[in-house]
Design a protein around this motif. Structure first.
Motif, mmCIF file in Angstrom:
data_model
loop_
_atom_site.group_PDB
_atom_site.id
_atom_site.type_symbol
_atom_site.label_atom_id
_atom_site.label_comp_id
_atom_site.label_asym_id
_atom_site.label_seq_id
_atom_site.Cartn_x
_atom_site.Cartn_y
_atom_site.Cartn_z
ATOM 1 N N LEU A 1 0.835 -1.191 0.000
ATOM 2 C CA LEU A 1 0.000 0.000 0.000
ATOM 3 C C LEU A 1 0.874 1.247 0.000
ATOM 4 C CD1 LEU A 1 -3.000 0.432 0.055
ATOM 5 C CD2 LEU A 1 -2.870 0.733 2.499
ATOM 6 N N TYR A 2 2.001 1.126 0.664
ATOM 7 C CA TYR A 2 2.898 2.269 0.773
ATOM 8 C C TYR A 2 3.402 2.697 -0.602
ATOM 9 C CZ TYR A 2 6.818 5.087 2.331
ATOM 10 O OH TYR A 2 7.693 6.111 2.519
ATOM 11 N N LYS B 1 0.660 9.750 -5.078
ATOM 12 C CA LYS B 1 1.063 11.099 -4.703
ATOM 13 C C LYS B 1 1.803 11.782 -5.851
ATOM 14 C CE LYS B 1 2.591 13.296 -0.506
ATOM 15 N NZ LYS B 1 1.577 14.304 -0.738
ATOM 16 N N ASP C 1 0.403 15.043 -7.739
ATOM 17 C CA ASP C 1 1.210 16.269 -7.721
ATOM 18 C C ASP C 1 1.407 16.799 -9.125
ATOM 19 O OD1 ASP C 1 1.454 16.545 -5.078
ATOM 20 O OD2 ASP C 1 3.490 15.741 -4.905
ATOM 21 N N GLN D 1 4.738 12.936 5.114
ATOM 22 C CA GLN D 1 4.654 11.479 5.180
ATOM 23 C C GLN D 1 4.997 10.974 6.572
ATOM 24 O OE1 GLN D 1 6.901 9.601 2.134
ATOM 25 N NE2 GLN D 1 5.351 9.986 0.562
ATOM 26 N N HIS E 1 -9.999 14.851 -0.075
ATOM 27 C CA HIS E 1 -9.493 13.686 0.656
ATOM 28 C C HIS E 1 -9.783 12.392 -0.095
ATOM 29 C CE1 HIS E 1 -9.124 16.306 4.153
ATOM 30 N NE2 HIS E 1 -8.286 15.389 4.622
ATOM 31 N N LEU E 2 -10.982 12.393 -0.652
ATOM 32 C CA LEU E 2 -11.481 11.154 -1.221
ATOM 33 C C LEU E 2 -10.731 10.750 -2.491
ATOM 34 C CD1 LEU E 2 -15.229 10.531 -1.076
ATOM 35 C CD2 LEU E 2 -13.938 9.580 -2.911
ATOM 36 N N TYR F 1 -3.241 0.480 -6.026
ATOM 37 C CA TYR F 1 -2.906 -0.701 -5.244
ATOM 38 C C TYR F 1 -3.630 -1.942 -5.783
ATOM 39 C CZ TYR F 1 -2.428 -3.842 -1.256
ATOM 40 O OH TYR F 1 -2.163 -4.909 -0.471
ATOM 41 N N ALA G 1 -14.818 12.116 4.620
ATOM 42 C CA ALA G 1 -13.512 11.453 4.678
ATOM 43 C C ALA G 1 -13.161 11.158 6.124
ATOM 44 C CB ALA G 1 -12.457 12.344 4.045
ATOM 45 N N LYS H 1 -5.089 6.013 -4.766
ATOM 46 C CA LYS H 1 -4.232 5.045 -4.083
ATOM 47 C C LYS H 1 -4.846 3.654 -4.121
ATOM 48 C CE LYS H 1 -4.221 5.452 0.334
ATOM 49 N NZ LYS H 1 -3.976 6.057 1.661
ATOM 50 N N MET I 1 0.766 4.386 -2.494
ATOM 51 C CA MET I 1 0.568 5.738 -1.991
ATOM 52 C C MET I 1 1.573 6.693 -2.631
ATOM 53 S SD MET I 1 0.188 6.545 1.983
ATOM 54 C CE MET I 1 1.914 6.623 2.419
ATOM 55 N N GLU I 2 2.812 6.249 -2.710
ATOM 56 C CA GLU I 2 3.851 7.093 -3.301
ATOM 57 C C GLU I 2 3.547 7.391 -4.764
ATOM 58 O OE1 GLU I 2 7.755 5.593 -2.843
ATOM 59 O OE2 GLU I 2 7.930 6.387 -0.808
ATOM 60 N N ASP J 1 -7.346 9.196 -2.028
ATOM 61 C CA ASP J 1 -7.592 7.887 -1.462
ATOM 62 C C ASP J 1 -8.039 6.902 -2.543
ATOM 63 O OD1 ASP J 1 -7.435 7.218 1.362
ATOM 64 O OD2 ASP J 1 -9.390 6.266 0.987
#
Lengths: 301, 136
Positions: free
Chosen positions: A155-156, A163, A167, B116, A231-232, A242, B45, A238, A159-160, A235
């Protein structure tokens, strides 16, 4: 008929290769077991995520939000498209890599200007393929610093990656982002898929296999739709990345296992055929020798 | 027995809970949120935080990390990165994570790395808190 020594050598070399393919078969089947487990654990999330977001979208009032901006002011030939392509780290897995690369190639061919395509390739094989691609002068841009493996997705890592593309999207370095991966439909059927990640639109959601749609009034968002979406969507990105990584990894192991299994089988077949040839050659050599001895003896009489 | 609604809590690595629930309390981005059957449609959220839900008059607790919730009058779906029962939390690991994150925060980092690390610290603290609160 080929000579005996040649056949002998050939059989030996096939035996060596058989050992390798057999070992790889065993390795990939144990890895597959692990990948399957991860897939089974993640699949509910992956499908539910798509389904829920889809239903959330139906209840969302119209809003202006950064991730929804389709940037219609940019003409199609100037749009910068980003593709996250998931390939394998190694070859020897049948047509797995070939299929996904061909699929990506087709998608790239659809865009008006290929040099405006940015590729984020996971896996060594895909990275090598796209960096050394010399079909014509215009090449897609391959991010050289995007070095992620596809082994054991975490998951990490997702996430990267999420991101990074978010960005780039925010900074207008990318106008559209897609994920290309191989989906495991059943254990024998694999299918290349493309999901549009950004910009976020209401229309592009494919239905989940068990997707049921309900029409309900607009939902309320706390504290505000824009805030919730901020936020959503990361998420969601990600989660999708994943999920795609898990699916692709499982497909890779599955196709490697199948490929190695068939390699082992055909190696065994070849050994069988060659030993038949060898025995024939041996027998005919013996027969010939006997004939020579007999005829030699009879000529002495 | 109170009126119930269908609750699904799905983490990336498993289906955490699926079934009827009477009362649900979660930490949303702007504070605690209580949900019972017949709640108005809502989407919000969730940051790292605590989650509790009542089944047959009994509260169940869990530590949850980032995700979101969709509430409908008769069902709710929570999708989160991870979701753990207090007794599943490895206190030693959480403590190590916390120390590592705190150590890292003292170093000079880029803004991205800083965020992070902060997120990692939040996660570790949240797990420690919940584990200490409900499981000793």
């Amino acid at each position: 008929m080929a000579n005996m020594r040649e056949i002998r050598e050939r059989i030996d070399s096939i035996k060596q290769i058989l050992k390798i393919t057999n070992a790889m078969y065993l390795i990939s089947s144990s890895k597959l077991k692990k990948a399957r487990k991860a897939l089974d654990a993640t699949e509910p999330y992956f499908y539910k995520l798509q389904e829920t977001i889809e239903s959330v979208m139906e209840h969302t009032p119209h809003m202006r939000q950064m991730y929804f901006d389709r940037r219609l002011d940019i003409p199609p030939e100037k749009r910068k498209k980003g593709y996250i392509v998931i390939t394998a780290d190694k070859g020897l897995c049948g047509s797995y890599n070939h299929n996904i690369l061909k699929f990506t190639e087709n998608e790239l061919a659809k865009s008006p200007d290929i040099s405006n395509c940015y590729l984020f390739v996971l896996g060594h094989v895909g990275r090598m393929y796209f960096t050394s691609r010399l079909k014509n002068s215009s090449k897609p841009f391959v991010d050289g610093e995007f070095l992620y493996t596809t082994q054991n997705p975490t998951l990490y890592r997702a996430m990267e990656i999420a991101k990074l593309v978010l960005d780039k999207f925010e900074n207008r370095e990318l106008d559209e982002v897609y994920v290309i991966y191989t989906d495991m439909v059943t254990s024998n059927v694999q299918e290349e898929r493309m999901i549009q990640l950004l910009p976020f639109s209401r229309r592009h959601f494919g239905k989940a296999p068990d997707g049921t749609m309900k029409k309900l009034p607009k939902a309320s968002f706390l504290p505000s739709p824009e805030e919730v979406m901020a936020h959503l969507i990361p998420d969601y990105a990600k989660g999708i990345i994943y999920g795609a990584m898990v699916e692709a990894f499982c497909c890779e192991q599955q196709s490697r296992m199948t490929a190695m299994d068939s390699a082992t089988t055909s190696a065994k077949d070849m050994i069988k055929q060659l030993s038949l040839l060898y025995n024939r050659a041996r027998q005919s050599a013996i027969t010939q020798e006997i004939t020579e001895v007999v005829s030699g003896a009879s000529s002495l009489e | 027995m109170a009126k119930t609604f269908h609750l699904e809590i799905i983490a990336t690595d498993r289906v955490f809970y699926q079934g009827e629930c009477e009362h649900l309390v979660i930490t949303a981005i702007d504070g605690l949120l209580g949900i019972m059957a017949g709640h108005e449609p809502l989407v919000t959220a969730l940051p790292d935080g605590e989650l509790k839900y009542m089944v047959d008059g009994k509260w169940h607790y869990a530590a949850i990390s980032e995700g979101f919730i969709q509430v409908m009058p008769d069902n709710s779906v929570i999708l989160a990165d991870t979701c753990e029962l207090p007794e599943e939390i490895d206190i030693k690991r959480a403590e190590e994570d916390r120390q590592r994150a705190q150590e890292k925060l003292r170093q000079k980092q880029s803004i991205q790395e800083y965020y992070q690390t902060q997120a990692a610290l939040n996660r570790a603290m949240n797990r420690l808190k919940i584990s200490q609160k409900h499981f000793k």
